[in-house]
Design an enzyme around this catalytic site. Structure first.
Site, PDB file in Angstrom:
ATOM      1  N   LYS A  32     -23.071  -7.712  12.086  1.00 19.43           N
ATOM      2  CA  LYS A  32     -22.489  -6.372  12.069  1.00 19.43           C
ATOM      3  C   LYS A  32     -23.378  -5.361  11.351  1.00 19.43           C
ATOM      4  O   LYS A  32     -23.439  -4.199  11.753  1.00 19.43           O
ATOM      5  CB  LYS A  32     -21.103  -6.399  11.430  1.00 19.43           C
ATOM      6  N   ASP A 219     -17.905   0.284   7.360  1.00 23.85           N
ATOM      7  CA  ASP A 219     -18.075  -1.169   7.360  1.00 23.85           C
ATOM      8  C   ASP A 219     -16.881  -1.809   6.652  1.00 23.85           C
ATOM      9  O   ASP A 219     -16.241  -1.176   5.808  1.00 23.85           O
ATOM     10  CB  ASP A 219     -19.381  -1.510   6.634  1.00 23.85           C
ATOM     11  N   ARG A 622     -18.459 -19.096   5.095  1.00 22.80           N
ATOM     12  CA  ARG A 622     -19.593 -18.844   4.187  1.00 22.80           C
ATOM     13  C   ARG A 622     -20.675 -19.908   4.384  1.00 22.80           C
ATOM     14  O   ARG A 622     -21.825 -19.710   4.002  1.00 22.80           O
ATOM     15  CB  ARG A 622     -19.161 -18.887   2.712  1.00 22.80           C
TER      16      ARG A 622
END
Length: 763
Positions: A32, A219, A622
């Site tokens: 992103k 964001d 993660r």
């Protein structure tokens, strides 16, 4: 440079979209940040949008700095005119320019948590309220929740009319805001709320920024609260060079990673984006560039159990990777030992400490890992410990700087009036405070009126020396005859702060001196960067370098302190891990009542459990190469031994994606009649029916479901081991049990099942 060369099809669509509202649903690890930066570059180079007309908002300085570096490298000339910063930093810049219309001076202070607590403590004391009944942390928590929802003191007062306790909170809220204004200070929540207030009351300010920010990019949109949503709604009817209204807002987020409800984040901001901004284009980024296929499959399976989400499914072109590993231990001590030894084995094989992260649900779980890591000589760092700027010696120096910058800041002045000790007693300080309150002036201004204050006596000379010192520093700032480094060094020297620490000759004093030296390094770095600081584009005439330095310090978050150069194992909560990635991740404490938390399990509101599941999804994603989940059958909490079943989130991962094993001691507990010692390698698990618990035959943890033997009535007073005293407001019978709604005195309303709540009646 062809910016589309390294983009996939959906990323390219997102970058090329240039008119109207755009929602980019970006799964974990889907690139992103690249999309945002390339989109900005495309607007400048291909769509002829002026960099001056673009603002990009995010939540951490680290993310903002990373985006800034990428934009500068791609967009080139003029990119420095783009606003790339956090919501709070942007609001500070807006307020510096227009806050006078709200009654504030431009050199306002920004209060951190400690400052706010000190202020609230003094208000509670001045109102003669019992500090045990009205704890400043609890009061500030209520105020923060109201501010995040844009509820003013007057609105809150009307909302709680007739409720004695909450009416007191409303009065405290009102007094707190009055004191902040008198001190020329904003707290962290004010930065958003007051900017919204500014835009609603100052047409010139709103028009200026609507015309300036023709393209708004956000964001981590799933983390926005109601106040931030309103801020964006106010800004979004942007105005182009022809005076035409556009709605060029682009938000990037992932509803599956909305995990900050406790901070006020509102998941409905992203779920209902298309309703708030009609004609929205929606683009999904589902290709993951971080994790292996097995890790992604596990994440997808877990999050699919949530109902409140937009459907999406992560996929990748990387290798299958190792299966997710799950280990069951006998105790939390054994769990910590097992994880740290696994890390040591990896280091012995040539891996780096920085490749590893240990994640847990609450900060309290870190202690046992710290002890185990120390015993194995493994370097580590805890993320989310005491913030560097919250240490006493740093707070003292900052208070001097705040006093020099903003004499209206009573909290700062009172902190340092006797630091280092000047022999100014509490009685003298109380008399000065009383004089200031009677004459409606600041504490610092009262220090200049000593001749009119009775009972000061021998302290006059010492106080005058203090005032002279502050005025000396102020004149240097005013005349631009000092930089921040020189100012900090002179404060330390003139007050003898380090000399006093050196005379102590203790390890603690030496550590404080090292912290002060690090603070000087911060000042040097600021001075070097300040000549080209992006804030100077419009604030150079309204803010001193000192104001900008204090602003910079005030807006540092925990995530900003993580250094990628440090070769240490990182320990952190799952909340702190968001936005990070590690080759090897351990998620510990995967047990019912721990993760998901006890509070989520007691709640009758499914949204609490769904947020816990999103937190699990964040933890899983993660991991880049390996993921290890673990739980213990026996755990110590609050000095008591808990026996918990494995987390339901483990059961939600299909068996073909996970390898299961157990420690020797746990293996033996499963077959108490057997003398056979089972090794981890030889331990096997039988296939279970869907929904059943792992190790369900363990006598330590399989205590069965129970029904409530007590009966409860509305208005009955009860006490809970964790939440304290409360009043039952609703009772719903449920299959031999009761669904209770309880208004707890300290934390508000909670819903829970009677059989699990362990309530005691207050007779």
């Amino acid at each position: 440079m062809d910016i589309f060369e390294n983009l996939n099809e959906e990323q390219t669509k997102a970058v090329k979209h240039n008119k109207g509202p755009l929602l980019i649903l970006a799964g974990a690890g889907s690139g992103k940040t690249r999309v945002l930066t390339y989109r900005i570059a495309h607007l400048i180079t291909e769509c002829n949008v002026s960099p001056w007309n673009i603002i990009a908002l995010t939540f951490t300085n680290k993310a903002a700095n990373e985006m800034r570096e990428r934009i500068d490298a791609i967009a080139g000339y003029g990119a420095e005119n783009i606003w790339v910063s956090t919501f709070h930093s942007s609001c500070v810049r807006i307020l510096r320019r227009f806050c006078e219309s709200l009654g504030y001076e431009r050199n306002f202070s920004i209060y951190d948590t400690d400052d706010s607590r000190a202020l609230m403590k003094s208000i509670i004391k001045s109102m003669n309220l019992d500090s045990k009944s009205f704890n400043e942390k609890k009061v500030l928590s209520i105020i923060s929740a109201n501010k995040n929802s844009l509820i003013t003191p007057d609105m809150y007062k009307k909302e709680v009319e007739g409720d004695f306790r909450n009416e007191k909170y409303a009065v405290l809220y009102s007094e707190y805001q009055k004191k902040l204004l008198a001190n020329n200070a904003f707290d962290f929540d004010d930065l958003i709320m007051k900017t919204v207030e500014l835009f609603k009351t100052d047409e010139n300010a709103l028009k200026y920024y609507r015309k300036r920010f023709r393209y708004i990019l956000v964001d981590e949109y799933q983390d926005t609260n109601s106040a931030q949503f309103e801020l964006l709604k106010l800004l979004t009817p942007t105005e182009n060079e022809y005076g035409e209204i556009e709605n060029n807002i682009c938000v990037v987020g992932d509803d599956d990673q909305s995990i900050y409800k406790f901070r006020g984040a509102n998941i409905y901001n992203i779920l209902n984006f298309e309703k708030a901004f009609p004609d929205t284009t929606v683009i999904k980024l589902e290709q993951n560039y971080r994790s292996t296929k097995n890790i992604l499959a596990a994440a997808n399976e877990v999050i699919a159990h949530n109902k409140m989400r937009k459907p999406k499914k992560l996929w990748c072109q990387s290798e299958e990777g190792m299966p997710v590993k799950y280990v069951r231990y006998m105790s939390d001590f054994e769990e910590a030992l097992g994880i740290t030894h696994a890390i040591k084995d990896g280091i012995d094989e040539g891996k780096n400490y920085r490749d590893y992260a240990i994640l847990y649900r609450t900060n309290a779980q870190s202690r046992i890992f710290e002890e185990s890591l120390v015993n194995l000589n493994i370097p580590y760092k805890i993320v989310g410990g005491i913030n560097f700027y919250s240490r006493k010696e740093i707070k003292d120096i900052l208070a001097y700087l705040k006093t020099i910058d903003n004499g209206l800041d009573d909290i700062a002045v009172r902190r340092i009036i006797n630091i280092p000790k000047r022999g100014i007693g509490l009685t003298t300080i109380d008399r000065i405070m009383h004089y200031a309150n009677v004459h409606s002036i600041s504490f610092y201004d009262a220090l200049k009126d000593l001749q009119y204050i009775d009972g000061i006596g021998r302290s006059i000379g010492k106080i005058q020396e203090f005032v002279s010192l502050i005025e000396h520093y102020r004149n240097r700032i005013k005349d631009n005859k000092t930089d921040i480094e020189s100012l900090v060094r002179d404060i330390i020297s003139d007050t003898g702060y380090i000399d006093i620490l050196m005379n102590e000759e203790t390890p603690e004093a030496n550590a404080r001196i090292e912290n002060i030296e690090e603070f000087i390094t911060k000042a040097v770095t600021f001075d070097l960067n300040n000549t080209s600081d992006e804030n100077h584009d419009e604030n150079s005439n309204t803010s001193s370098a000192l104001s900008l330095f204090l602003e910079n310090v005030a807006l540092v978050a925990d995530a900003d302190t993580i250094s990628e150069d440090s070769n240490v194992v990182l320990l952190m909560t799952l909340h702190s891990a968001k936005g990070l990635e590690f080759p090897h991740v351990f998620i510990s404490g995967m047990e019912e009542n721990v993760f998901p938390s006890e509070m989520a399990l007691y709640s009758l509101d499914d949204s609490e459990l769904e947020e816990e599941r999103r937190l699990c999804y964040v933890g899983i994603t993660r991991a880049m190469k390996t993921l290890t989940l673990s739980s213990s059958a026996r755990r110590m909490k609050n000095g008591n031994t808990m026996f918990n079943n494995p987390s339901r989130f483990i059961n939600e991962i299909p068996r073909y994606l996970i390898t299961q094993s157990a420690s020797d001691t746990f293996s033996q507990s499963l077959m108490p009649s057997s003398k056979k010692r089972l090794s981890e390698d030889s331990f096997t698990f039988t296939k279970r029916p869907a929904g059943s618990n792992l190790f369900s035959n363990n006598p330590y943890i399989n205590k069965g479901m129970k029904k409530s033997s007590e009966t409860y009535t509305v208005n009955e007073r009860v006490t809970h081991i964790k939440f304290g005293d409360g009043t039952i407001t609703d009772v719903e019978p449920n299959n031999g049990d009761y669904d209770l709604t309880i208004n707890f005195d300290n934390i508000g309303i909670r819903k829970m099942k009677a059989s699990f709540a362990k309530l005691s009646k207050i007779l």
